[in-house]
Design a protein around this motif. Sequence first.
Motif, short mmCIF file in Angstrom:
data_model
loop_
_atom_site.label_atom_id
_atom_site.label_comp_id
_atom_site.label_asym_id
_atom_site.label_seq_id
_atom_site.Cartn_x
_atom_site.Cartn_y
_atom_site.Cartn_z
N ARG A 1 -28.71 36.59 14.46
CA ARG A 1 -28.22 37.80 13.78
C ARG A 1 -27.43 38.69 14.73
NH1 ARG A 1 -33.53 38.41 15.02
NH2 ARG A 1 -34.34 40.46 15.67
N TYR A 2 -27.86 38.79 15.99
CA TYR A 2 -27.11 39.59 16.95
C TYR A 2 -25.88 38.84 17.46
CZ TYR A 2 -30.30 43.51 17.01
OH TYR A 2 -31.02 44.62 16.65
N SER A 3 -25.92 37.52 17.44
CA SER A 3 -24.72 36.74 17.74
C SER A 3 -23.65 36.97 16.68
CB SER A 3 -25.05 35.25 17.84
OG SER A 3 -25.93 34.99 18.91
N LEU A 4 -24.09 37.03 15.41
CA LEU A 4 -23.17 37.35 14.33
C LEU A 4 -22.58 38.75 14.52
CD1 LEU A 4 -21.84 36.83 11.57
CD2 LEU A 4 -23.94 37.67 10.49
N LEU B 1 -15.44 38.01 -4.57
CA LEU B 1 -15.32 36.60 -4.19
C LEU B 1 -16.22 36.26 -3.02
CD1 LEU B 1 -11.44 36.22 -4.56
CD2 LEU B 1 -13.21 35.29 -6.08
N ALA B 2 -16.40 37.20 -2.10
CA ALA B 2 -17.31 36.96 -0.97
C ALA B 2 -18.74 36.80 -1.47
CB ALA B 2 -17.21 38.09 0.04
N ARG B 3 -19.14 37.59 -2.46
CA ARG B 3 -20.49 37.46 -3.03
C ARG B 3 -20.66 36.12 -3.72
NH1 ARG B 3 -23.16 38.36 -7.94
NH2 ARG B 3 -25.31 39.12 -7.70
N LYS B 4 -19.60 35.64 -4.35
CA LYS B 4 -19.68 34.40 -5.12
C LYS B 4 -19.57 33.16 -4.23
CE LYS B 4 -17.81 32.25 -9.31
NZ LYS B 4 -16.85 32.39 -10.43
N THR C 1 -21.04 41.89 2.55
CA THR C 1 -21.72 40.84 1.79
C THR C 1 -22.55 39.95 2.71
OG1 THR C 1 -19.98 40.79 0.11
CG2 THR C 1 -21.38 38.85 0.27
N MET C 2 -22.00 39.59 3.85
CA MET C 2 -22.75 38.77 4.80
C MET C 2 -23.97 39.53 5.33
SD MET C 2 -19.79 36.77 6.98
CE MET C 2 -21.00 35.74 7.82
N TRP C 3 -23.82 40.80 5.64
CA TRP C 3 -24.96 41.56 6.17
C TRP C 3 -26.05 41.77 5.13
CZ3 TRP C 3 -25.86 41.06 10.80
CH2 TRP C 3 -24.91 41.24 11.82
N SER C 4 -25.71 41.72 3.86
CA SER C 4 -26.76 41.84 2.84
C SER C 4 -27.72 40.66 2.91
CB SER C 4 -26.12 41.92 1.44
OG SER C 4 -25.52 40.69 1.07
N SER C 5 -27.29 39.55 3.48
CA SER C 5 -28.15 38.37 3.66
C SER C 5 -28.67 38.24 5.09
CB SER C 5 -27.38 37.09 3.31
OG SER C 5 -26.95 37.11 1.97
N VAL D 1 -20.04 30.54 13.09
CA VAL D 1 -20.65 31.45 12.10
C VAL D 1 -21.04 30.71 10.83
CG1 VAL D 1 -20.13 33.40 10.57
CG2 VAL D 1 -19.53 33.52 12.99
N SER D 2 -22.16 31.15 10.23
CA SER D 2 -22.61 30.64 8.92
C SER D 2 -22.72 31.80 7.94
CB SER D 2 -23.96 29.95 9.04
OG SER D 2 -23.89 28.84 9.90
N ASP D 3 -22.52 31.51 6.66
CA ASP D 3 -22.57 32.55 5.64
C ASP D 3 -23.94 33.21 5.53
OD1 ASP D 3 -20.09 33.09 4.31
OD2 ASP D 3 -20.11 31.03 3.59
N THR D 4 -25.00 32.40 5.57
CA THR D 4 -26.36 32.91 5.39
C THR D 4 -27.28 32.32 6.45
OG1 THR D 4 -27.00 31.10 3.91
CG2 THR D 4 -25.99 33.05 2.89
N PRO D 5 -28.43 32.95 6.69
CA PRO D 5 -29.40 32.39 7.63
C PRO D 5 -29.86 30.99 7.24
CG PRO D 5 -29.95 34.66 7.14
CD PRO D 5 -28.86 34.27 6.19
N GLU D 6 -29.98 30.74 5.93
CA GLU D 6 -30.43 29.43 5.47
C GLU D 6 -29.50 28.31 5.89
OE1 GLU D 6 -32.21 32.54 2.90
OE2 GLU D 6 -30.19 32.10 3.65
#
Length: 490
Positions: free
Chosen positions: A35-38, A123-126, A178-182, A242-247
């Motif tokens: 998360r801090y790398s992001l 679009l980022a959310r989707k 949007t990315m930070w929300s995850s 970088v990845s969109d989500t932690p998962e």
Amino acid sequence: MYSGSDSDTDDNEYPLLRGKPFLKVTKAPACCSARYSLAVLSFCGFFMAYALRVNLSVAMVEMVKTIINNSSASHMCPGHASSFVIQHNTTAPVYDWDADTQGWILGSFFYGYLFTQIPGGYLARKFGGKWFLGIGILGTAVFTLLTPLAAHLGAGYLIAVRVLEGIGEGVTFPAMHTMWSSWAPPLERSKLLSISYAGAQLGTVVALPVSGLICFYLDWTFVFYIFGALGILWFLFWAILVSDTPENHRRMSLLEKEYITSSLKNEMPCLTKTIPWGSILKSVPLWAIVMAHFSYNWSFYTLLTLLPTYMKSILGFNIQQNGFLSALPYLGCWLLMLLGGQLADYLRETWMVRTVIVRKSFSIIGMVGPAVFLVAAGYTGCNYTMAVAFLTISSSLGGFSMSGFNINHLDIAPAYAGILLGITNTFATIPGMVGPIIAKALTPSNTVEEWQIVFYISAAINVFGAVVFSIFGKGVVQTWAVADFHSHGN
């Protein structure tokens, strides 16, 4: 069914969703974390985004022919009158663009920037924010490389290129939200976002003086070639790491993945495909953010685009001095933005200060404070030290607003944070479009008195936005932003 009012009586619960108990989870270490790398990579991304955005402000000083006559020289501060005749090596062309044309060129970026805010958030959310943010900055870098060619073809072509750059950058902030929300645990939200978005301030800090040096020792065309190439280089790192989500992240620890996902469960128990547009547009707390964002950006964008012109036309600094002194306000803003993020989360986590109090307090400091010193700067005359000091303090205090209204989207609706930021940033882009044009129109002779009017207008708008947010801002997740609220038809 979810129940509860939109008052702030339960705003001291953690995380921010009312009616849900705080879920204790083991905190993953920050050092070397994903998360801090992001945060660091996005910091570099916004560094490049703003470097690509502001370099024209300094280059414009060298791109336009300067005609010295007795009338214009009389408005300059006497101690720097010789700075206009300093000679330096340059073979780049200069153009006969009048003040109106310059205003349109400087403001044209925001015409493109305006139109991709809401689509970028949606679009980022989707589809995920990684590629929208990355390709947005990549596109800006490519068009920056084309800027000298566009200028050679004519002002119209340069305006078109700047509009296209704005279209590319318009998706960046909504996609990042949007990315930070995850990615951002609630109690680390201020720290992570302030690190991420502080890149914008440091990009300004570096780009302004470096652009001045490049103009002096090379010529203004290299400003665009160098920064454009660096933007492309950043994109390569972003695409790989970088990845969109932690998962979806392949290298992060299981402890950190569990920490992030568990921390966010209470805020976003499940996401729905349906977006409550009606409730969003009727949300008073959202419109409070809109007013604050619009107001803050009026003075921010006015100085961002015209401070080098003020330094040259009023204070009479040469191109080398201009870039360095124009950067000082944003260096202070960068430092206080990082400090503010640490302080805001410390107050919330250690002292249990309600989120709404933190957001409003930091917004007042970050908006009213700059207004006071901006007005004061207009009355310093040719006292160079005081003028630069007041402008620096004004912009520096604005850094606190990042932990105020700027993060509030994630407080009131984390599931739709990117869309909300797209909405508020759409309105907040308008000052970037009209501010430079109005300021140029108000300063045809570049006198101190004319610039005082520009500073007064910016300060008054700033104070108005702070008052509105202080009255109507909220610090808790709103009912319309909860998935189980929609599932019961409410």
